[in-house]
Design an enzyme around this catalytic site. Structure first.
Site, PDB file in Angstrom:
ATOM      1  N   SER A 140      94.245  17.509 108.414  1.00 62.25           N
ATOM      2  CA  SER A 140      94.365  16.751 107.182  1.00 62.25           C
ATOM      3  C   SER A 140      94.065  15.351 107.111  1.00 62.25           C
ATOM      4  CB  SER A 140      95.833  17.079 106.372  1.00 62.25           C
ATOM      5  OG  SER A 140      95.963  16.472 105.204  1.00 62.25           O
ATOM      6  N   TYR A 154     104.441  16.622 108.148  1.00 61.71           N
ATOM      7  CA  TYR A 154     103.258  17.135 108.065  1.00 61.71           C
ATOM      8  C   TYR A 154     102.277  16.264 108.564  1.00 61.71           C
ATOM      9  CZ  TYR A 154      99.212  19.129 105.339  1.00 61.71           C
ATOM     10  OH  TYR A 154      97.974  19.591 104.839  1.00 61.71           O
TER      11      TYR A 154
HETATM   12  N1  NAD Z   1      95.401  21.928  99.747  1.00 63.61           N
HETATM   13  C1  NAD Z   1      94.856  20.942 100.125  1.00 63.61           C
HETATM   14  O1  NAD Z   1      94.714  19.908  99.301  1.00 63.61           O
HETATM   15  C2  NAD Z   1      94.836  20.660 101.736  1.00 63.61           C
HETATM   16  C3  NAD Z   1      94.318  19.094 102.045  1.00 63.61           C
HETATM   17  C4  NAD Z   1      94.291  19.000 103.209  1.00 63.61           C
HETATM   18  C5  NAD Z   1      94.386  20.032 104.401  1.00 63.61           C
HETATM   19  N2  NAD Z   1      94.795  21.416 103.796  1.00 63.61           N
HETATM   20  C6  NAD Z   1      95.507  22.267 104.863  1.00 63.61           C
HETATM   21  O2  NAD Z   1      94.296  23.312 104.530  1.00 63.61           O
HETATM   22  C7  NAD Z   1      95.100  24.608 104.927  1.00 63.61           C
HETATM   23  C8  NAD Z   1      95.282  25.613 103.715  1.00 63.61           C
HETATM   24  O3  NAD Z   1      95.922  24.842 102.889  1.00 63.61           O
HETATM   25  P1  NAD Z   1      96.216  25.710 101.230  1.00 63.61           P
HETATM   26  O4  NAD Z   1      96.254  24.558 100.552  1.00 63.61           O
HETATM   27  O5  NAD Z   1      95.136  26.579 101.308  1.00 63.61           O
HETATM   28  O6  NAD Z   1      97.529  26.346 101.527  1.00 63.61           O
HETATM   29  P2  NAD Z   1      98.351  27.533 100.887  1.00 63.61           P
HETATM   30  O7  NAD Z   1      99.782  27.240 100.806  1.00 63.61           O
HETATM   31  O8  NAD Z   1      97.541  27.687  99.509  1.00 63.61           O
HETATM   32  O9  NAD Z   1      98.233  28.577 101.849  1.00 63.61           O
HETATM   33  C9  NAD Z   1      98.565  28.800 103.162  1.00 63.61           C
HETATM   34  C10 NAD Z   1      98.818  30.233 103.575  1.00 63.61           C
HETATM   35  O10 NAD Z   1      99.402  30.055 104.927  1.00 63.61           O
HETATM   36  C11 NAD Z   1     100.221  31.206 104.942  1.00 63.61           C
HETATM   37  N3  NAD Z   1     101.322  30.868 105.916  1.00 63.61           N
HETATM   38  C12 NAD Z   1     102.214  29.836 105.570  1.00 63.61           C
HETATM   39  N4  NAD Z   1     103.123  29.861 106.835  1.00 63.61           N
HETATM   40  C13 NAD Z   1     102.621  30.821 107.699  1.00 63.61           C
HETATM   41  C14 NAD Z   1     103.054  31.473 109.137  1.00 63.61           C
HETATM   42  N5  NAD Z   1     104.228  30.662 109.606  1.00 63.61           N
HETATM   43  N6  NAD Z   1     102.335  32.457 109.452  1.00 63.61           N
HETATM   44  C15 NAD Z   1     101.318  32.821 108.965  1.00 63.61           C
HETATM   45  N7  NAD Z   1     100.828  32.344 107.630  1.00 63.61           N
HETATM   46  C16 NAD Z   1     101.552  31.245 107.163  1.00 63.61           C
HETATM   47  C17 NAD Z   1     100.909  31.365 103.495  1.00 63.61           C
HETATM   48  O11 NAD Z   1     101.384  32.771 103.429  1.00 63.61           O
HETATM   49  C18 NAD Z   1      99.860  31.198 102.634  1.00 63.61           C
HETATM   50  O12 NAD Z   1      98.882  32.319 102.519  1.00 63.61           O
HETATM   51  C19 NAD Z   1      96.473  24.052 105.628  1.00 63.61           C
HETATM   52  O13 NAD Z   1      96.335  23.952 107.015  1.00 63.61           O
HETATM   53  C20 NAD Z   1      96.574  22.782 104.959  1.00 63.61           C
HETATM   54  O14 NAD Z   1      97.678  21.872 105.521  1.00 63.61           O
HETATM   55  C21 NAD Z   1      95.255  21.492 102.601  1.00 63.61           C
END
Ligand code: NAD
Length: 248
Positions: A140, A154
């Site tokens: 991220s 985070y």
């Molecule tokens: N959304 C953003 O703007 C953004 C920006 C930068 C980075 N990211 C990164 O992208 C990735 C996905 O983000 P997102 O927005 O799709 O998140 P989200 O919260 O929509 O989805 C995350 C998924 O991970 C699963 N999860 C959470 N804890 C878990 C565990 N202990 N074991 C197994 N599964 C688990 C959840 O059930 C969910 O299905 C993450 O690593 C996040 O940090 C997201």
């Protein structure tokens, strides 16, 4: 895209929704067989079902090493072993820096960083033994800039993901295994719209040089590219996809 990925096997963590779901769908469309691993087995199963043949769902808690070992064994038995690991599962937590308790810090680090360490240990060894493999870690922008909007724990964990990417890349390069990271800025995903008030999101968008939230589909395509058999010369790299928010 260079290389034939038909029938290759990919495990995607956090694939029940959001970016992970998109990554799983695009890998599947590119010919990979895909294991959708998530805490939320019901939602992961629904996605796997919609993909049909060449997709399966499994319940996996990324905080537990045994879960990755069981997943690797299942994929070995079911499809002859994994070729690709996408460490996507993550969790941010808005919290004031000075109020984060030791327990909260550890909990967020366990989901975002320890998980990547455990997964790379388990799958890295299996890939090295087979002489090939691709690992893609979702980091991220917060981990690069020290941004605290999504929690200092985070940001620290995601910074650690970038370091682990290099550590495992060095360790595994000679065995045909590549390890890369993608570092997105704020993405245009339902979770972002649900968790950030619309006016605040509009203000954030104005700070992004390209004036739009990140396209999660493009991030998913980038994962597919780095997961492909043609991506052998990229390793230890971090692909910044942040609309120009951070340049180096
Ligand atoms: N959304 C953003 O703007 C953004 C920006 C930068 C980075 N990211 C990164 O992208 C990735 C996905 O983000 P997102 O927005 O799709 O998140 P989200 O919260 O929509 O989805 C995350 C998924 O991970 C699963 N999860 C959470 N804890 C878990 C565990 N202990 N074991 C197994 N599964 C688990 C959840 O059930 C969910 O299905 C993450 O690593 C996040 O940090 C997201």
């Amino acid at each position: 895209m260079a290389g034939d990925n038909t029938g290759k096997v990919a495990l995607v963590t956090g694939a029940a929704r959001g970016l992970g779901e998109l990554v799983a769908r695009r890998l599947h469309a590119a010919g990979f067989r895909v294991a959708l691993a998530d805490l939320d087995l019901e939602a992961a199963t629904a996605v796997a079902y919609s993909l049909g043949e060449g997709a399966l769902a499994l319940r996996l808690d990324v905080r537990e090493k045994a879960g990755f070992e069981a997943a690797a064994a299942l994929l070995q038995e079911r499809w002859g072993g994994a070729d690709v690991l996408v460490n996507n599962a993550g969790q941010s937590k808005v919290a004031a820096l000075m109020d984060i308790s030791p327990e909260e810090f550890d909990a967020v680090v366990a989901v975002n960083l320890r998980s990547v360490f455990l997964a790379c240990q388990v799958f890295g060894q299996a890939f090295a033994a087979r002489g090939h493999g691709r690992i893609v870690n979702i980091a991220s922008l917060a981990g690069q800039t020290g941004g605290t909007a999504t929690g200092a724990h985070y940001a620290a964990a995601k910074g650690g993901v970038l370091t682990l990417t290099k550590v495992f890349a060095r360790e595994l390069a000679a065995q045909g295994v590549t390890v890369n990271a993608i570092s997105p800025g704020p993405l245009d995903l339902p979770i972002v719209h649900e968790s950030v008030p619309a006016d605040k999101l509009a203000a954030i968008t104005q700070t992004i040089p390209v004036r739009t939230l990140g396209d999660a589909g493009f991030i998913a395509d980038a994962v597919v590219l780095l997961a492909g058999s043609g991506a052998g010369s990229a390793t230890g790299a971090c692909w910044d996809i942040n609309g120009g928010l951070f340049m180096r």
